[in-house]
Enzyme design. Sequence first.
Site, PDB file in Angstrom:
ATOM      1  N   LYS A 220       0.977  -1.272  -0.139  1.00 41.85           N
ATOM      2  CA  LYS A 220      -0.059   0.018  -0.017  1.00 41.85           C
ATOM      3  C   LYS A 220       0.885   1.351  -0.052  1.00 41.85           C
ATOM      4  O   LYS A 220       0.584   2.353   0.837  1.00 41.85           O
ATOM      5  CB  LYS A 220      -0.971  -0.089   1.350  1.00 41.85           C
ATOM      6  CG  LYS A 220      -1.834  -1.138   1.218  1.00 41.85           C
ATOM      7  CD  LYS A 220      -2.893  -0.890   2.260  1.00 41.85           C
ATOM      8  CE  LYS A 220      -4.037  -1.792   2.112  1.00 41.85           C
ATOM      9  NZ  LYS A 220      -3.488  -3.552   2.393  1.00 41.85           N
ATOM     10  N   ARG A 221       1.907   1.234  -0.962  1.00 42.11           N
ATOM     11  CA  ARG A 221       2.697   2.361  -1.075  1.00 42.11           C
ATOM     12  C   ARG A 221       1.786   3.578  -1.697  1.00 42.11           C
ATOM     13  O   ARG A 221       1.106   3.203  -2.576  1.00 42.11           O
ATOM     14  CB  ARG A 221       4.040   1.884  -1.882  1.00 42.11           C
ATOM     15  CG  ARG A 221       4.684   1.054  -0.980  1.00 42.11           C
ATOM     16  CD  ARG A 221       5.091   1.666   0.642  1.00 42.11           C
ATOM     17  NE  ARG A 221       6.251   0.622   1.085  1.00 42.11           N
ATOM     18  CZ  ARG A 221       6.141   0.272   2.269  1.00 42.11           C
ATOM     19  NH1 ARG A 221       5.059   0.357   3.021  1.00 42.11           N
ATOM     20  NH2 ARG A 221       6.946  -0.506   2.938  1.00 42.11           N
TER      21      ARG A 221
END
Length: 305
Positions: free
Chosen positions: A105-106
């Site tokens: 989840k960057r």
Amino acid sequence: MINKLVDKIKKTNAPIVVGLDPMMSYVPKQITEKAFQDFGETLEGVAEAIWQYNKGIIDATYDLIPAVKPQIAMYEQFGIPGMTAFDKTVKYAKEKDLVVIGDVKRGDIGSTSAAYATAHLGKVQVGSKTYSLFDEDFATVNPYLGTDGIKPFVDVCKDEKKGLFILVKTSNPSSGEFQDRLIEGRPLYEWVGEQVAKWGEDHMGDDYSYIGAVVGATYPEMGKVLRKIMPKSYILVPGYGAQGGTAEGLRPYFNEDGLGAIVNSSRGIICAYQQEKYAGFGAENYADASRQAVLDMIEDIQSIF
């Protein structure tokens, strides 16, 4: 890599990804005791326990499933040793020919986003040598910084033939606080879904784009709309089982060809031995319980086709 994922889903007849999201409360006592005996009650001991736990689950399920999805926060919480366990888990899963979706989840902009993309999907140059780092096949990405945050990932994916799953409509209860807000009469998640489809047009596999989406199983009516908005995007579907998503509710996420979606289960599989249904396996046979949970999930999902 999307072609490999689709091919493995066809071969296994199992549109399933096992979420390797370990907590120490999930790890059977015999594994923890052995790790602490070898490494002490240290972060290294925790990391060893998690790695051995993951290895057991992979060994018991790799022939049934196309992919695994390690959630990086569960490893980061144990510092550098935890990240070593993450790295070992990714590498071992790939040795077993599983597709690895790094649930990281960057999301940032410019050089920061490019650095995240390099770490998880690309290669880094060190002098005259080139190194792959965590080397997942896909990564989850937050799109809410716009194209500036996504383009560096897409660029690396094109170079490496890898892919993304972009957060569109997440399965958590409060997701609607922002994602359901109306913009020009339409919810934000629809606008994001349209942009995912556009990003995906520039990075296509044989039948599906390398740029997929995350859409929670807890919102099937929204999933139905998003399936139409993103016909060529594979949908990663969290929220099945423990979070309340059902097999019948999954139907809208799939295309008519029975493809187009891959359903995640984490606790429901990796903690199966702690459930009443699988209690007969016992902690010593936790991996066998996980295998049975996968078989049951496959049967459940196939019932909708």
